[in-house]
Design a protein around this motif. Structure first.
Motif, PDB file in Angstrom:
ATOM      1  N   SER A 112      63.343 -47.926  32.584  1.00  0.00           N
ATOM      2  CA  SER A 112      64.197 -48.522  31.388  1.00  0.00           C
ATOM      3  C   SER A 112      63.513 -49.391  30.445  1.00  0.00           C
ATOM      4  CB  SER A 112      65.706 -48.844  32.071  1.00  0.00           C
ATOM      5  OG  SER A 112      65.182 -50.153  32.693  1.00  0.00           O
ATOM      6  N   GLY A 113      64.067 -49.766  29.582  1.00  0.00           N
ATOM      7  CA  GLY A 113      63.422 -50.755  28.576  1.00  0.00           C
ATOM      8  C   GLY A 113      63.093 -51.836  29.277  1.00  0.00           C
ATOM      9  N   SER A 114      63.796 -52.297  30.541  1.00  0.00           N
ATOM     10  CA  SER A 114      63.855 -53.547  30.983  1.00  0.00           C
ATOM     11  C   SER A 114      62.661 -53.464  32.037  1.00  0.00           C
ATOM     12  CB  SER A 114      65.135 -53.919  31.542  1.00  0.00           C
ATOM     13  OG  SER A 114      65.702 -53.170  32.578  1.00  0.00           O
ATOM     14  N   GLY A 115      62.037 -52.121  32.189  1.00  0.00           N
ATOM     15  CA  GLY A 115      61.085 -52.171  33.055  1.00  0.00           C
ATOM     16  C   GLY A 115      61.149 -51.647  34.632  1.00  0.00           C
ATOM     17  N   ILE A 116      62.661 -51.119  34.559  1.00  0.00           N
ATOM     18  CA  ILE A 116      63.029 -50.808  36.060  1.00  0.00           C
ATOM     19  C   ILE A 116      63.502 -49.437  36.038  1.00  0.00           C
ATOM     20  CG2 ILE A 116      64.929 -51.248  37.734  1.00  0.00           C
ATOM     21  CD1 ILE A 116      65.089 -54.016  36.626  1.00  0.00           C
ATOM     22  N   LEU A 117      63.227 -48.658  37.184  1.00  0.00           N
ATOM     23  CA  LEU A 117      63.554 -47.265  37.606  1.00  0.00           C
ATOM     24  C   LEU A 117      63.940 -47.384  39.128  1.00  0.00           C
ATOM     25  CD1 LEU A 117      63.761 -44.377  36.966  1.00  0.00           C
ATOM     26  CD2 LEU A 117      61.510 -44.118  37.816  1.00  0.00           C
ATOM     27  N   TRP A 118      65.265 -46.916  38.987  1.00  0.00           N
ATOM     28  CA  TRP A 118      66.114 -46.969  40.469  1.00  0.00           C
ATOM     29  C   TRP A 118      66.806 -45.677  40.267  1.00  0.00           C
ATOM     30  CZ3 TRP A 118      71.146 -46.926  39.920  1.00  0.00           C
ATOM     31  CH2 TRP A 118      71.755 -47.462  39.009  1.00  0.00           C
ATOM     32  N   VAL A 119      66.936 -45.180  41.571  1.00  0.00           N
ATOM     33  CA  VAL A 119      67.804 -44.142  41.597  1.00  0.00           C
ATOM     34  C   VAL A 119      68.902 -44.353  42.809  1.00  0.00           C
ATOM     35  CG1 VAL A 119      66.046 -42.475  40.937  1.00  0.00           C
ATOM     36  CG2 VAL A 119      66.169 -43.033  43.420  1.00  0.00           C
ATOM     37  N   THR A 120      69.799 -43.699  42.778  1.00  0.00           N
ATOM     38  CA  THR A 120      71.093 -43.772  43.686  1.00  0.00           C
ATOM     39  C   THR A 120      71.089 -42.393  44.315  1.00  0.00           C
ATOM     40  OG1 THR A 120      72.463 -45.179  42.134  1.00  0.00           O
ATOM     41  CG2 THR A 120      73.526 -44.280  43.859  1.00  0.00           C
ATOM     42  N   LEU A 121      70.743 -42.419  45.538  1.00  0.00           N
ATOM     43  CA  LEU A 121      70.864 -41.414  46.544  1.00  0.00           C
ATOM     44  C   LEU A 121      72.287 -41.202  47.349  1.00  0.00           C
ATOM     45  CD1 LEU A 121      67.329 -41.715  48.168  1.00  0.00           C
ATOM     46  CD2 LEU A 121      67.968 -40.020  46.399  1.00  0.00           C
ATOM     47  N   ALA A 122      72.729 -40.124  46.881  1.00  0.00           N
ATOM     48  CA  ALA A 122      74.140 -39.874  47.564  1.00  0.00           C
ATOM     49  C   ALA A 122      73.650 -39.448  49.059  1.00  0.00           C
ATOM     50  CB  ALA A 122      74.752 -38.579  47.159  1.00  0.00           C
ATOM     51  N   LYS A 123      74.825 -39.713  49.914  1.00  0.00           N
ATOM     52  CA  LYS A 123      74.567 -39.532  51.386  1.00  0.00           C
ATOM     53  C   LYS A 123      74.014 -38.053  51.467  1.00  0.00           C
ATOM     54  CE  LYS A 123      77.577 -37.891  55.187  1.00  0.00           C
ATOM     55  NZ  LYS A 123      78.906 -37.663  55.769  1.00  0.00           N
TER      56      LYS A 123
END
Length: 160
Positions: A112-123
């Motif tokens: 992202s513009g704030s320098g973060i990439l995260w993912v949410t993994l479902a069960k």
């Protein structure tokens, strides 16, 4: 009036049949790719599976599948502070960093513009991280892959 009703009825039945087909259609599941290697990650219950290390036209592509083995949704931070160089390859005492395009954007999923990439993994869910690197010489048949999420993946065979 009877002809109009029967045409409408026929159209309605055809529409229902089409919708039933669409709703019941299931995409053909791509064959599961067997991992080359697996590692535990720093997030409990998340497994990292190296699923591709391929060299083509001077570029090496690495794909890392994250798998949630927990019984709940899990968030995994992949990039923080634009730390793309924390994902790198070593071969013959040389370090290879993620390739960048002419605008200095990494050839990976973008943060992202704030320098973060995260993912949410479902069960039971998965996410595939990928990155492009300069390919080591053709004489190199195995590499090591380093990530901030896992211990190193060592002796990874390169597919040509």
């Amino acid at each position: 009036m009877t002809a109009t009703m029967s045409r409408r009825t026929l159209s309605f039945v055809m529409l229902l049949g089409f919708l039933a087909g669409v709703l019941n259609a299931r995409p053909t599941a791509a064959q599961a790719v067997n991992p080359i290697q697996s590692q535990d990650t720093n997030t409990a219950g998340i497994i990292a599976e190296l699923i591709e290390c391929k060299r083509e036209d001077g570029v090496m592509t690495i794909k890392l599948r994250l798998r949630n083995t927990t019984d709940k949704e899990e968030k995994v931070t992949l990039i923080s502070g634009l730390n793309y160089d924390a994902y790198y390859v070593t071969a013959e005492n040389k370090k290879y960093l993620v390739l960048r395009d002419s605008e200095k954007k990494t050839l990976t999923p973008q943060a992202s513009g704030s320098g973060i990439l995260w993912v949410t993994l479902a069960k039971g869910g998965t996410y595939v991280w990928w990155a492009k690197y300069p390919a080591p010489p053709a004489s190199v048949k195995k590499v090591s892959y380093y990530t901030p999420l896992t211990p190193p993946f060592d002796n990874v065979p390169i597919k040509d």
